[in-house]
Design an enzyme around this catalytic site. Structure first.
Site, short mmCIF file in Angstrom:
data_model
loop_
_atom_site.label_atom_id
_atom_site.label_comp_id
_atom_site.label_asym_id
_atom_site.label_seq_id
_atom_site.Cartn_x
_atom_site.Cartn_y
_atom_site.Cartn_z
N CYS A 18 -16.02 53.87 35.48
CA CYS A 18 -14.73 53.57 34.85
C CYS A 18 -14.53 52.07 34.62
O CYS A 18 -15.18 51.50 33.74
CB CYS A 18 -13.61 54.21 35.66
SG CYS A 18 -12.18 54.56 34.63
N HIS A 70 -14.78 59.38 37.42
CA HIS A 70 -14.89 58.96 38.82
C HIS A 70 -15.63 60.00 39.65
O HIS A 70 -15.00 60.78 40.37
CB HIS A 70 -13.49 58.79 39.42
CG HIS A 70 -12.74 57.60 38.92
ND1 HIS A 70 -12.80 56.38 39.54
CD2 HIS A 70 -11.93 57.45 37.85
CE1 HIS A 70 -12.04 55.51 38.87
NE2 HIS A 70 -11.50 56.15 37.84
N GLU A 75 -17.01 59.63 42.35
CA GLU A 75 -16.73 59.40 43.78
C GLU A 75 -15.46 60.11 44.24
O GLU A 75 -15.23 60.25 45.44
CB GLU A 75 -16.62 57.88 44.05
CG GLU A 75 -15.40 57.16 43.51
CD GLU A 75 -15.45 56.88 42.00
OE1 GLU A 75 -16.35 57.39 41.31
OE2 GLU A 75 -14.55 56.15 41.53
N1 GLN Z 1 -7.91 51.51 32.67
C1 GLN Z 1 -8.71 50.75 33.59
C2 GLN Z 1 -9.26 49.49 32.93
O1 GLN Z 1 -9.07 49.30 31.79
C3 GLN Z 1 -9.87 51.59 34.11
C4 GLN Z 1 -9.32 52.75 34.90
C5 GLN Z 1 -10.18 53.20 36.02
O2 GLN Z 1 -11.10 52.52 36.48
N2 GLN Z 1 -9.83 54.37 36.51
O3 GLN Z 1 -9.86 48.69 33.59
#
Ligand code: GLN
Length: 202
Positions: free
Chosen positions: A85, A181, A183
């Site tokens: 992410c 995610h 994890e």
């Molecule tokens: N929206 C977050 C970003 O732009 C990422 C979200 C996440 O890691 N769950 O960094």
């Protein structure tokens, strides 16, 4: 699985912001201990790194404040990395919506927060395209939280799973990245996949 006597890596988890503890717990479940990495000195002591989810803008700000960003940039251009992410956003070659600086170690363009307010978070079964030990046929449970969307993947990037046609799990050699995610699910196949990749890396 990796035989412990063949385990030559020291796996760090970038621990300055985000859900780094969930990654450490996930690796512990599959028998691999990790080290929290908060400083360039700690980074120099590991051979592979996890970049967790969180808030990429905040991570960048904290990294710059400590002068840690240069060391991290060198590391992700040379060593095995597993990014989820926000971590995937940090690795991308181009970040849009809004534009943001990134380490350009993974040849993808990502759009941040791409699923809009209605779909900010979702838990979806995701079909994987990789067959073999790590990701057999059953779909993965993928937890998306304010997820980015990979809108372009370069020729050297292998797509292992998609959501609505867009890559959500990709591999570029020693780099594995997910826009979701793994994890936060009970399923450890993506972490196992990274360990398999790691076992092939010097
Ligand atoms: N929206 C977050 C970003 O732009 C990422 C979200 C996440 O890691 N769950 O960094």
């Amino acid at each position: 699985m990796i035989a412990s006597d063949a385990w030559k890596h020291s796996l760090g988890v970038l621990a300055i912001q985000g859900d780094y503890e969930a990654h450490s717990a996930a690796f512990a479940e599959v028998g691999v201990s990790t080290r929290p990495v908060k400083t360039p000195t700690e980074l120099a002591e590991v051979s592979a790194l996890v970049l967790p989810g969180g808030e990429s803008t905040t991570m960048l700000r904290l990294l710059r404040r400590d002068g840690f960003d240069a060391a991290l940039r060198d590391f992700v251009h040379a060593r095995p990395v597993f990014a989820t992410c926000a971590g995937c956003i940090l690795l991308a070659s181009e970040v849009l919506h809004p534009q943001q600086e990134s380490f350009a170690a993974l040849d993808v363009t990502v759009e941040r927060n791409a699923y809009g307010r209605q779909n900010e978070s979702a838990i979806l079964p995701i079909e994987t395209t990789l067959r073999g030990d790590a990701l057999p046929d059953e779909p993965l449970e993928a937890v998306f939280i304010r997820a980015p969307r990979i809108v372009r993947a370069g020729a050297g990037v292998e797509t292992l799973a998609r959501r609505d046609g867009y890559p959500v799990l990709v591999r570029q050699g020693r780099i594995l990245a997910a826009t979701f995610h793994p994890e936060l699910s009970a399923d450890r196949r993506v972490h196992q996949l990274f360990l398999q990749i790691l076992a092939t890396q010097p």
